[in-house]
Scaffold this active site. Structure first.
Site, PDB file in Angstrom:
ATOM      1  N   ASP A  59      26.843 -57.525 -20.297  1.00 14.83           N
ATOM      2  CA  ASP A  59      26.062 -56.987 -19.189  1.00 14.83           C
ATOM      3  C   ASP A  59      26.884 -56.911 -17.910  1.00 14.83           C
ATOM      4  O   ASP A  59      27.891 -57.609 -17.761  1.00 14.83           O
ATOM      5  CB  ASP A  59      24.799 -57.818 -18.951  1.00 14.83           C
ATOM      6  N   GLU A  71      24.240 -62.458 -18.912  1.00 13.81           N
ATOM      7  CA  GLU A  71      24.965 -63.569 -18.281  1.00 13.81           C
ATOM      8  C   GLU A  71      24.779 -63.544 -16.765  1.00 13.81           C
ATOM      9  O   GLU A  71      24.701 -64.586 -16.114  1.00 13.81           O
ATOM     10  CB  GLU A  71      26.456 -63.471 -18.622  1.00 13.81           C
TER      11      GLU A  71
END
Length: 382
Positions: A72, A134
């Site tokens: 991400d 994350e």
């Protein structure tokens, strides 16, 4: 073999923004690995539209090394960008794009190294662990770590490829982020005695955060390997009220605390929580209508790898860079360590470029990342 820059361009073109579905980028990685004969396990998260990915190259039954990264990226508002954030743009030796350095650059290095890993006669496995979300509290990796006992034998170590200039980082701070919601009672500003001002109570709590931060600055505990050498607290976001002539009924603020190793991040929040409970009880005893509640937005532990751990020597040997004692930003490495997997942070690029317009990594940094993983192949531990 696909060049690392081409792989990075493919990855950047997939806008895998945190808190959004990530099926496209997981499918890209899974297909790429399959082209090289590597099977992967897709691990859907409870959200239903996001997943982690885990793959093993080499003998599945052995104890191996994890190469860890998150897929991400943070959002990319167009302001400040000189090109499209999700189209890799080259300018001299720089490669611009959201996630180029944090941390699709390392993912590209890992994928570019797959053909060499497959061709090598590994005596121990190399695992690839890619997570989601994350950037909003190390969300996905927790589910991946929970599944590790079913996915592989206990690993000998984990290299988290966050951008450190390829310097192996042995320690980082832990973190808690807390959202605090203060409720009062609305009223006309001409009669504040008939209302309960939520912003005023929130201000008391925020000052308590400031005071606790100042106390720690003075009293410690201290760890001179970090800058600053103490745990820290701060309020980062505040919102409340609807008009200057209305006593506000609600105020919300977000605070963050970063903890040096040996300090539980949650312990930094508890003095604030106790102060809030005491103030609410006192005000209610006076007949005031107030309440405070909170939710944890992010929580992860510090990383603390011993100086003499073999993983530190391994990372120095393959990166060609001296170790760094500590950094103050956080990663997923602390969660791997908490689960019993020795971990270190080491990857290409500079963290100072992350989360900014015109984020970039250089061609030389990508090449160095690929070279580091190439040296992993010939290391005696494999």
């Amino acid at each position: 073999m696909k060049p690392v820059e081409e792989i990075l361009a493919d990855l950047v073109a997939i806008p895998s923004v945190c808190r959004t579905p990530n099926g496209a980028i997981v499918d890209y990685v899974r297909s790429y690995l399959a082209e090289h004969g590597v099977a992967s396990t897709v691990l859907p998260g409870p959200e239903g539209d996001r997943a982690n990915l885990f793959a093993t190259i080499g003998p599945a039954e052995g104890t191996g090394t994890i190469l860890s990264a998150h897929l991400d990226v943070v959002p990319a508002a167009p302001e400040g960008w000189t090109g499209h954030p999700f189209a890799l743009r080259q300018d001299g030796g720089r490669l611009f794009g959201r996630g180029a350095v944090d941390m699709k650059g390392f993912v590209a290095c890992v994928l570019a190294s797959v053909p060499g890993l497959v061709a090598a006669k590994l005596t121990r496995p190399v695992h690839i662990a890619l997570s989601y979300d994350e950037e909003v509290g190390c969300v996905g990796v927790r589910h991946l770590i929970d599944r590790l006992p079913q996915l592989c034998a206990p690993p000998i170590g984990c290299i988290v490829g966050e951008p450190t200039g390829l310097r192996p980082v042995l320690r980082h701070k832990g973190k808690i982020a807390q959202r605090v919601r203060v409720r009062g009672r609305a009223g006309h500003s001409s009669r504040p005695d008939l209302a309960d001002n939520a912003i005023h109570l929130a201000a008391e709590l925020m000052l308590r955060v400031r005071d606790e931060a100042r106390r720690i600055e003075t009293e410690g505990p201290f760890d001179d390997r970090f800058a600053p050498p103490v745990s820290t607290l701060q309020v980062g976001v505040v919102s409340g009220g609807t008009g200057v002539n209305i006593v506000p009924a609600e105020c919300v603020f977000d605070l963050e605390a970063r903890a040096i190793p040996g300090t539980d991040p949650a312990e930094l929040w508890r003095p604030i929580a106790r102060f809030a409970e005491d103030r609410v009880a006192a005000l209610r005893a006076e007949g005031r209508s107030v309440a405070v509640d909170s939710e944890t937005l992010a929580l992860y532990p510090a990383l603390d790898l011993a100086d003499d751990h073999p993983l530190a020597a391994l990372a120095e040997a393959i990166s060609g860079q001296p170790r760094q004692a500590a950094v103050s930003f956080g990663t997923e490495a602390g969660l791997y360590q908490q689960a019993g997997v020795p971990s270190i942070v080491c990857g290409p690029g500079d963290i100072d470029r992350a989360h900014k317009p015109d984020e970039f990594i250089t061609r030389a940094e990508l090449a160095s990342g690929v070279a580091m993983l190439g040296r992993l192949l010939s290391h005696p531990s494999l």
